[in-house]
Design an enzyme around this catalytic site. Structure first.
Site, PDB file in Angstrom:
ATOM      1  N   LYS A 113      -4.509   6.503  -2.767  1.00 25.25           N
ATOM      2  CA  LYS A 113      -4.111   6.775  -4.151  1.00 25.25           C
ATOM      3  C   LYS A 113      -3.493   8.171  -4.298  1.00 25.25           C
ATOM      4  O   LYS A 113      -2.666   8.395  -5.167  1.00 25.25           O
ATOM      5  CB  LYS A 113      -5.303   6.642  -5.090  1.00 25.25           C
ATOM      6  CG  LYS A 113      -5.998   5.287  -5.047  1.00 25.25           C
ATOM      7  CD  LYS A 113      -5.610   4.428  -6.204  1.00 25.25           C
ATOM      8  CE  LYS A 113      -6.277   3.072  -6.276  1.00 25.25           C
ATOM      9  NZ  LYS A 113      -6.842   2.436  -5.092  1.00 25.25           N
TER      10      LYS A 113
HETATM   11  C1  LIG Z   1      -6.697   1.085  -4.624  1.00 28.69           C
HETATM   12  C2  LIG Z   1      -7.024   0.772  -3.223  1.00 28.69           C
HETATM   13  C3  LIG Z   1      -6.561  -0.407  -2.594  1.00 28.69           C
HETATM   14  C4  LIG Z   1      -5.772  -1.473  -3.313  1.00 28.69           C
HETATM   15  O1  LIG Z   1      -4.485  -1.056  -3.670  1.00 28.69           O
HETATM   16  P1  LIG Z   1      -3.675  -1.842  -4.800  1.00 28.69           P
HETATM   17  O2  LIG Z   1      -2.428  -1.089  -5.000  1.00 28.69           O
HETATM   18  O3  LIG Z   1      -4.561  -1.822  -6.035  1.00 28.69           O
HETATM   19  O4  LIG Z   1      -3.452  -3.227  -4.324  1.00 28.69           O
HETATM   20  C5  LIG Z   1      -6.881  -0.596  -1.250  1.00 28.69           C
HETATM   21  N1  LIG Z   1      -7.623   0.298  -0.585  1.00 28.69           N
HETATM   22  C6  LIG Z   1      -8.092   1.433  -1.154  1.00 28.69           C
HETATM   23  C7  LIG Z   1      -8.927   2.362  -0.354  1.00 28.69           C
HETATM   24  C8  LIG Z   1      -7.806   1.714  -2.485  1.00 28.69           C
HETATM   25  O5  LIG Z   1      -8.282   2.844  -3.035  1.00 28.69           O
END
Ligand SMILES: *Cc1c(COP(=O)(O)O)cnc(C)c1O
Length: 468
Positions: A113
């Site tokens: 993120k």
């Molecule tokens: C948010 C997240 C995901 C999923 O990503 P999306 O864009 O919501 O599909 C996968 N792994 C981790 C560690 C995340 O924080």
């Protein structure tokens, strides 16, 4: 210049900076470019070896219109990615013949993120500064997204962040990641209630037009288009490093809200030669079921060891449907109406065929996830976090049928964030990186409030600098 339209066709067309500051479109849809810009093969090849911030500015430039000049955009990407602990920002690690792991967890909160949030925050601050405005971000979090938002916005002059989390219902590390930011523009609220209470208050605050306008409420959740754009970058950089555009490759993506894998679809539309996008899910397999049956059907969420993928509704899937339905907004309104009414919809035959030509989906059970962590450690000496493990599991499924196409599996979190899952799988604990050492001793700052919307609204109004 790229302009943005809503997937539901009934909201005004906007420029990038307005899409950046807004959340959902006024018709409930998601903003998406009117058409995708293209990157010529020569431009893709030229990305190989470029510093990440430069590649990022080059790929994002056609999306921003005149919101940022080339120099300004580069200054923002350089600032954003200087916060990463690895010089390459998103390095590749080979774990078998055709299988590469793309490490997206070198940012300040050890999860992918950060890649988008670190840039989004700086873009927002820049636009607000130029407009002489301030904004307020309010989020409800059970942990990870909240920490990424705090790290991205701390110390920025134009934005105040208020995060609600359920008091005494998050882990100590999660809490400390939110409460140890000393910056005056960060406010953490421990709500006497559950995560659902926090989320319900947040929803009502966004619905309250008077509150929304008075504090300049802005959204940073995963439907924000700027986050998607920032995520297309590492598809290009990793592909260029492995020989694109001369060589085609596939990607496997641990998926929750469908933002990350949608960025892969965008990269493909922009001209990146992507053979297959492999959606990886955990036991919450709504997407895998939808691709098999054509029916998108919401069920109860099962908690797993990969909690960031524990979702019921993948919001960004609407953007893919929009493309698969030939950008027919009326069809999307009908599907989303059905979802609201009966928690389900059926994908038409042709759009489903289009989706299945580009994507496949594999889900990993809890046991399969642990087994993948163990296998990759045994075979390659490499430790995957549980989210990345679902991705590698899905990648191997695809590779068994298509061994010749190189596969990039996205690693979305650092294994040290999930010590119990790692210990269970391989019998050893992963230490947190050094810069986390003072997390457990730094002073904490938070306010405990009753779970009452009026109290929370007043707390925010009293402190948000956007209020004039
Ligand atoms: C948010 C997240 C995901 C999923 O990503 P999306 O864009 O919501 O599909 C996968 N792994 C981790 C560690 C995340 O924080």
């Amino acid at each position: 210049m790229v302009r943005y339209i809503s997937t539901r066709g009934e909201a005004p067309e906007l420029a990038f900076d307005d899409v950046l500051l807004g959340g959902l479109a006024s018709d409930g849809g998601l903003y998406t470019p009117r058409s995708y810009p293209c990157l010529e093969p020569g431009a893709i090849a030229a990305l190989a070896g470029l510093p990440y911030a430069q590649a990022s500015a080059a790929i994002i430039a056609p999306f921003v219109g005149d919101a940022f000049g080339a120099d300004r955009l580069l200054a923002l990407t350089e600032a954003a990615y200087s916060s990463f602990r690895h010089k390459a920002v998103a390095p590749l690690v080979q774990i078998s013949d055709s299988l590469f792991v793309l490490e997206l967890f070198h940012g300040p909160t050890l999860a992918f993120k950060d890649v988008a949030m670190q840039l989004l925050s700086r873009m927002m601050n820049d636009v607000l500064e130029r407009r002489g405005l301030r904004a307020t971000i309010v989020g409800a979090t059970s942990g990870d997204t909240g920490a990424a938002a705090i790290e991205a916005f701390r110390g920025l002059d134009r934005v105040d962040v208020f995060l609600l989390y359920p008091h005494e219902r998050v882990s100590e590390v999660q809490r400390r990641q939110m409460t140890t930011a000393a910056d005056a523009n960060i406010h953490t609220i421990a709500l006497r209630g559950t995560f659902d209470d926090a989320q319900a208050i947040l929803k009502n605050l966004f619905r309250d037009e008077d509150f929304r306008d008075s504090v300049g409420l802005a959204g940073v959740n995963s439907i924000n288009w700027a986050r998607i754009v920032a995520q297309t970058v590492y598809y290009f950089t990793s592909a260029a490093a492995l020989g694109a555009p001369a060589r085609e490759l596939s990607f496997a993506v641990p998926t929750g809200n469908f933002g990350d894998v949608l960025a892969g679809h965008v990269a493909k539309r922009m001209g990146l030669p992507v053979r297959q996008l492999v959606i990886a899910t955990n036991a919450n397999d709504i997407l895998a079921r939808s691709l098999t049956t054509g029916r998108y059907e919401v069920r109860a969420v099962a908690p797993t060891q990969s909690p960031s993928m524990d979702i019921q509704v993948s919001s960004n899937f609407e953007r893919l449907l929009f493309d698969a339905y030939g950008r027919d907004a009326r069809s999307i309104r009908a599907l989303m109406g059905s979802l609201e009414q009966s928690r389900a919809f059926s994908i038409g035959e042709r759009p489903l065929a289009a989706i299945c030509a580009e994507f496949e989906a594999h889900s990993a059970s809890e046991d399969e996830t642990s087994a993948e962590i163990a296998r990759t450690y045994r075979d390659a000496g490499y430790v995957l976090d549980p989210h990345a493990a679902t991705g590698v599991h899905a990648a191997r499924r695809r590779l068994s049928r298509d061994p010749a196409t190189p596969m990039v599996a996205l690693a979305t979190a650092h294994p040290a964030k999930f010590p119990q899952a790692i210990e269970k799988a391989i019998g050893r604990r992963m230490p947190l990186p050094d810069h986390f050492a003072n997390l457990m001793s730094a002073p904490e700052r938070f306010t405990i409030l009753d779970s009452d919307e009026k109290l929370v609204a007043k707390f925010i109004r009293d402190r948000a600098r956007a209020v004039r």
